[in-house]
Design a protein around this motif. Structure first.
Motif, short mmCIF file in Angstrom:
data_model
loop_
_atom_site.label_atom_id
_atom_site.label_comp_id
_atom_site.label_asym_id
_atom_site.label_seq_id
_atom_site.Cartn_x
_atom_site.Cartn_y
_atom_site.Cartn_z
N UNK A 1 0.88 -1.18 -0.39
CA UNK A 1 -0.06 -0.48 -0.36
C UNK A 1 0.92 1.52 -0.24
N UNK A 2 2.42 0.83 -0.18
CA UNK A 2 2.83 2.22 -0.40
C UNK A 2 3.15 2.81 -1.95
N UNK A 3 2.67 4.88 -2.22
CA UNK A 3 2.66 5.17 -2.22
C UNK A 3 4.05 4.71 -3.84
N UNK A 4 3.74 4.51 -5.05
CA UNK A 4 4.84 5.15 -6.23
C UNK A 4 5.31 6.16 -5.85
N UNK B 1 6.54 9.79 -6.75
CA UNK B 1 5.82 10.73 -8.10
C UNK B 1 3.48 10.66 -8.61
N UNK B 2 3.14 9.51 -7.34
CA UNK B 2 2.01 9.20 -7.24
C UNK B 2 1.22 10.46 -7.71
N UNK B 3 1.41 10.85 -6.87
CA UNK B 3 0.40 12.41 -7.36
C UNK B 3 0.24 12.97 -8.99
N UNK B 4 1.64 13.57 -9.08
CA UNK B 4 1.50 13.97 -10.66
C UNK B 4 0.98 13.87 -11.63
N UNK B 5 0.34 14.48 -12.13
CA UNK B 5 -0.48 14.13 -13.32
C UNK B 5 -2.12 14.72 -13.08
N UNK B 6 -2.79 14.25 -13.67
CA UNK B 6 -4.78 14.82 -13.67
C UNK B 6 -5.46 14.40 -13.28
N UNK B 7 -5.76 14.54 -11.89
CA UNK B 7 -7.23 13.75 -11.71
C UNK B 7 -8.45 14.06 -12.08
N UNK B 8 -9.74 13.62 -12.12
CA UNK B 8 -10.87 13.94 -12.57
C UNK B 8 -11.70 13.66 -11.21
N UNK B 9 -12.72 15.13 -11.42
CA UNK B 9 -13.79 15.16 -10.43
C UNK B 9 -14.61 13.54 -10.93
N UNK B 10 -14.70 12.45 -9.76
CA UNK B 10 -15.50 11.32 -10.46
C UNK B 10 -17.14 11.26 -9.14
N UNK B 11 -16.78 11.21 -8.31
CA UNK B 11 -18.16 11.21 -7.46
C UNK B 11 -18.30 12.42 -6.31
N UNK B 12 -18.93 13.00 -7.15
CA UNK B 12 -19.80 14.58 -5.29
C UNK B 12 -21.32 14.88 -5.08
N UNK B 13 -21.41 13.98 -3.74
CA UNK B 13 -22.89 13.67 -4.16
C UNK B 13 -22.88 15.24 -3.46
N UNK B 14 -22.11 16.14 -3.49
CA UNK B 14 -22.53 17.88 -3.48
C UNK B 14 -22.88 18.25 -4.56
N UNK B 15 -22.71 17.68 -5.84
CA UNK B 15 -22.91 17.78 -7.43
C UNK B 15 -22.71 19.63 -7.50
N UNK B 16 -21.24 19.72 -7.43
CA UNK B 16 -20.63 20.89 -7.24
C UNK B 16 -20.03 20.21 -8.87
N UNK C 1 -5.54 2.80 -1.61
CA UNK C 1 -4.56 2.92 -2.68
C UNK C 1 -3.82 3.23 -3.20
N UNK C 2 -3.79 5.17 -2.41
CA UNK C 2 -3.18 6.34 -2.98
C UNK C 2 -4.30 5.97 -4.49
#
Length: 131
Positions: A27-30, A32-47, A100-101
């Protein structure tokens, strides 16, 4: 004979325990695990839908239809801190990585809900409720 049986059982249990530990996923991250684009997948508040672009130099962008917002970021363990520049105001944003990062979680103290982001290049995107 009983002593041999006890010793055999002890070593068998020890072997099984070590196999259990070895079977656990790493479960340790690779790096540079954070570098890159992350997209909004789920949002109960409908932002409004957005993406988070993390650069290796500690800068980034919130990418939205109404315009992008620059931010600075850093992370330690599963904690990810952003300092967004919104019209000259520094807005702190705290996210956390899933164990799981593979997701970034944004909890709203206001509503109690949690939004999730996934990497744009992951298979998880196809299962997102926000398209």
């Amino acid at each position: 004979m009983a002593m041999v049986f006890r010793n055999l059982m002890f070593y068998l249990l020890l072997l099984l325990a070590s196999m259990e530990v070895a079977a656990q996923p790493d479960q340790s991250p690779k790096v540079g695990w954070l570098v890159g684009t992350w997209v909004l997948c789920e949002d109960p508040d409908n932002s409004p839908k957005d993406s988070l672009q993390f650069n290796g130099d500690g800068t980034g962008m919130v990418i939205r239809a109404k315009g992008s917002i620059e931010f600075l970021h850093r992370h330690s363990g599963r904690s990810v801190s952003l300092l967004a520049n919104a019209n000259g105001y520094a807005i702190p944003i705290a996210l956390s990585a899933s164990p799981a990062y593979d997701q970034l979680l944004l909890h709203s103290d206001k509503t109690g809900n949690t939004a999730s982001y996934v990497r744009a290049d992951s298979r998880q995107v196809s299962g997102c409720g926000i398209q």
